[in-house]
Design a protein around this motif. Structure first.
Motif, PDB file in Angstrom:
ATOM      1  N   ASP A  99     -10.764 -27.060   3.042  1.00  0.00           N
ATOM      2  CA  ASP A  99      -9.759 -26.612   2.224  1.00  0.00           C
ATOM      3  C   ASP A  99      -9.280 -25.227   1.997  1.00  0.00           C
ATOM      4  OD1 ASP A  99      -7.761 -27.341  -0.221  1.00  0.00           O
ATOM      5  OD2 ASP A  99      -9.274 -26.475  -1.525  1.00  0.00           O
ATOM      6  N   ASP A 152       5.039 -38.669 -11.304  1.00  0.00           N
ATOM      7  CA  ASP A 152       4.115 -37.766 -10.864  1.00  0.00           C
ATOM      8  C   ASP A 152       3.831 -36.668 -12.051  1.00  0.00           C
ATOM      9  OD1 ASP A 152       2.894 -35.852  -9.286  1.00  0.00           O
ATOM     10  OD2 ASP A 152       4.561 -35.051  -8.243  1.00  0.00           O
ATOM     11  N   ARG A 200      -2.396 -37.414 -13.403  1.00  0.00           N
ATOM     12  CA  ARG A 200      -3.441 -36.353 -13.640  1.00  0.00           C
ATOM     13  C   ARG A 200      -4.652 -37.163 -14.587  1.00  0.00           C
ATOM     14  NH1 ARG A 200      -0.977 -32.056 -15.660  1.00  0.00           N
ATOM     15  NH2 ARG A 200      -0.133 -31.644 -13.466  1.00  0.00           N
ATOM     16  N   ARG A 260       0.577 -38.281  -4.122  1.00  0.00           N
ATOM     17  CA  ARG A 260       0.796 -37.683  -5.238  1.00  0.00           C
ATOM     18  C   ARG A 260      -0.771 -37.769  -6.180  1.00  0.00           C
ATOM     19  NH1 ARG A 260       6.175 -40.730  -7.458  1.00  0.00           N
ATOM     20  NH2 ARG A 260       7.480 -39.658  -5.959  1.00  0.00           N
ATOM     21  N   HIS A 274      -3.019 -35.166  -4.789  1.00  0.00           N
ATOM     22  CA  HIS A 274      -2.482 -34.060  -4.892  1.00  0.00           C
ATOM     23  C   HIS A 274      -3.085 -33.453  -6.404  1.00  0.00           C
ATOM     24  CE1 HIS A 274       0.857 -33.782  -1.934  1.00  0.00           C
ATOM     25  NE2 HIS A 274      -0.353 -33.606  -1.364  1.00  0.00           N
ATOM     26  N   GLU A 275      -2.967 -34.470  -7.380  1.00  0.00           N
ATOM     27  CA  GLU A 275      -3.439 -34.101  -8.770  1.00  0.00           C
ATOM     28  C   GLU A 275      -4.953 -33.874  -8.867  1.00  0.00           C
ATOM     29  OE1 GLU A 275      -1.715 -33.656 -11.198  1.00  0.00           O
ATOM     30  OE2 GLU A 275       0.330 -34.140 -10.272  1.00  0.00           O
ATOM     31  N   HIS A 289      -6.758 -32.814  -6.355  1.00  0.00           N
ATOM     32  CA  HIS A 289      -6.910 -31.345  -5.893  1.00  0.00           C
ATOM     33  C   HIS A 289      -6.547 -30.375  -6.564  1.00  0.00           C
ATOM     34  CE1 HIS A 289      -6.282 -28.117  -2.959  1.00  0.00           C
ATOM     35  NE2 HIS A 289      -7.025 -28.649  -2.233  1.00  0.00           N
ATOM     36  N   ASN A 290      -5.663 -30.521  -7.650  1.00  0.00           N
ATOM     37  CA  ASN A 290      -5.226 -29.711  -8.545  1.00  0.00           C
ATOM     38  C   ASN A 290      -6.353 -29.129  -9.411  1.00  0.00           C
ATOM     39  OD1 ASN A 290      -2.747 -29.165  -7.367  1.00  0.00           O
ATOM     40  ND2 ASN A 290      -1.788 -30.564  -8.565  1.00  0.00           N
ATOM     41  N   PHE A 291      -7.085 -30.124  -9.990  1.00  0.00           N
ATOM     42  CA  PHE A 291      -7.992 -30.071 -10.858  1.00  0.00           C
ATOM     43  C   PHE A 291      -9.351 -29.886 -10.495  1.00  0.00           C
ATOM     44  CE2 PHE A 291      -7.607 -34.592 -11.534  1.00  0.00           C
ATOM     45  CZ  PHE A 291      -9.107 -35.072 -11.457  1.00  0.00           C
ATOM     46  N   TRP A 293     -10.801 -28.114  -8.538  1.00  0.00           N
ATOM     47  CA  TRP A 293     -11.826 -26.607  -8.414  1.00  0.00           C
ATOM     48  C   TRP A 293     -12.201 -25.976  -9.349  1.00  0.00           C
ATOM     49  CZ3 TRP A 293     -14.084 -23.979  -5.201  1.00  0.00           C
ATOM     50  CH2 TRP A 293     -14.196 -22.577  -5.263  1.00  0.00           C
TER      51      TRP A 293
END
Length: 398
Positions: free
Chosen positions: A139, A216, A221, A262, A265-266, A268-270, A272
């Motif tokens: 990543d 989205d 999420r 989508r 991606h959500e 992946h956004n939270f 980390w």
């Protein structure tokens, strides 16, 4: 109230540590995983002891959530299109790495004079990896190539093969010693894998249907968080593998859902922020003093595991007709070793108490080394593998 304030302050500082690790890692081309683990070592009990017990006690829960999120993301690499293109390589190479690692470590340590039973157990431990560390290195690199897609598939199913390898090792020991419990262990391992896949399918199908109907952003999420927590919780309740279940959820969604990208991606956004806490606390729980107790057996195990994974990846790549330029790098990119190996060690120590001190010292000690050095080697393999070869056509600059 004071304890709560300290906890919140520490979490805030850890998030800033994660931000610093990301920036420093990009500037110095170091894996942020290694930086976060090193940070945990410094502030944990083995370092300056700055983390209160109220923080370190959260590690098991944080670990399950973080690894479940990673498992779902790794499952997204198992799309039908990706499997048609890389599936044979993923299966053959992953099996080859596990088998060659097991054989190399077992025979090597036995030749060094260790008892056969202990050598077999340590060979089984060598098959385990840390999917979270390898995934985060991919990543952070920003690469999305055939090699990284294959690598994601490899780390996604590696722990399943490792679980079977460990069960077969126990079965082999029981056959050698004349005890019959090994068959039961193999049956239990099969039930765990099959049950985890079944749970993942049961959660993934409605998750895929719901994903296609949500817009989205925030709705997706919330769904992603719900799927991850539900999968992790039910896996723990049913004593199944949340890694395999989460991977199955991701594979089902990527193959059945409309606009599936989508949802990932959500995640992946939270994921980390959870990973920051996970790696720092993982570093805080490592015991570097265990390295000093390893001796020649620990050195032999480490060298044999590295050679086994590198040659296993190369042999598997050759058998699967993988690109020749990728074959030397599969095993090297999968050196990180973490919680699964410790879990195997605990089971082995309980079954064979006469070897418990040796097993636990080696498992903990080598985990420290492979967790700190493994991501650096993985990052180096991505850099080397992505370089254009001599005689290759340079990419179009227009």
């Amino acid at each position: 109230m004071e304890d709560q304030a300290v906890t919140l302050i520490i979490f805030g500082l850890l998030f800033f540590a994660g931000l610093a690790a990301d920036r420093i890692g990009r500037r110095l081309r170091l894996p942020r995983v290694t930086l976060l683990l090193g940070c945990g070592l410094l502030i944990g009990h083995s370092g300056f002891g700055l983390l209160p017990d109220s923080i370190t006690e959260l590690y098991p829960v944080i670990a399950v959530v973080a690894l479940s999120a990673v498992a779902v993301l790794l499952g997204s690499a198992l799309s039908m299109s990706n499997l048609r293109q890389h599936g044979r390589v993923v299966v053959v190479v992953s099996l080859s790495i596990v088998i060659v690692s097991q054989v190399a470590v077992t025979t090597g340590l036995w030749a060094m004079g260790l008892p056969l039973t202990l050598a077999i157990l340590l060979g089984a431990l060598a098959t385990a990896t840390d999917p979270a560390a390898t995934y985060d290195v991919i990543d952070q690199s920003g690469q999305d190539t055939g090699f990284t897609q294959t690598l994601k598939g490899l780390v996604a199913i590696d722990d399943a093969w490792g679980l079977f390898a460990f069960s077969l090792a126990l079965l082999m020991i029981d056959l050698i010693s004349g005890i019959g419990d090994g068959v039961d262990t193999l049956i239990i391992a099969t039930q765990e894998v099959v049950g985890s896949i079944g749970l993942g399918i049961a959660i993934g199908i409605p998750g895929a249907l719901l994903t296609g109907r949500l817009s989205d952003g925030e709705p997706l999420r919330i769904e992603a968080l719900g799927l991850i927590f539900l999968t992790a919780g039910l896996s723990l309740m049913l004593e199944l593998s949340y890694l395999i279940a989460g991977m199955t959820v991701g594979a089902v969604i990527v193959n059945l859902a409309r606009h599936h990208t989508r949802a990932f991606h959500e995640i992946h956004n939270f994921e980390w922020p959870f990973m920051i806490i996970f790696f720092v606390l993982a570093g805080a729980t490592l015991d570097p003093e265990a390295l000093a107790t390893l001796g020649m057996a620990g050195l032999g195990y480490s060298v044999l595991r590295v050679l086994g994974r590198i040659f296993g990846g190369w042999i598997g790549g050759m058998l699967a007709h993988a690109p020749a330029t990728e074959r030397p790098y599969y095993g090297a990119a999968m050196l990180p070793q973490a919680g699964v190996a410790i879990g195997m060690a605990l089971v082995a120590a309980e079954r064979f108490p006469e070897f418990a001190p040796s097993i636990m010292a080696l498992a903990i000690g080598t985990t420290v080394g492979f967790e700190l050095i493994g991501p650096i080697v993985a990052a180096a393999t991505l850099t080397l593998q992505s370089r254009p070869r001599s005689g290759a056509t340079p990419p179009d600059s227009h």
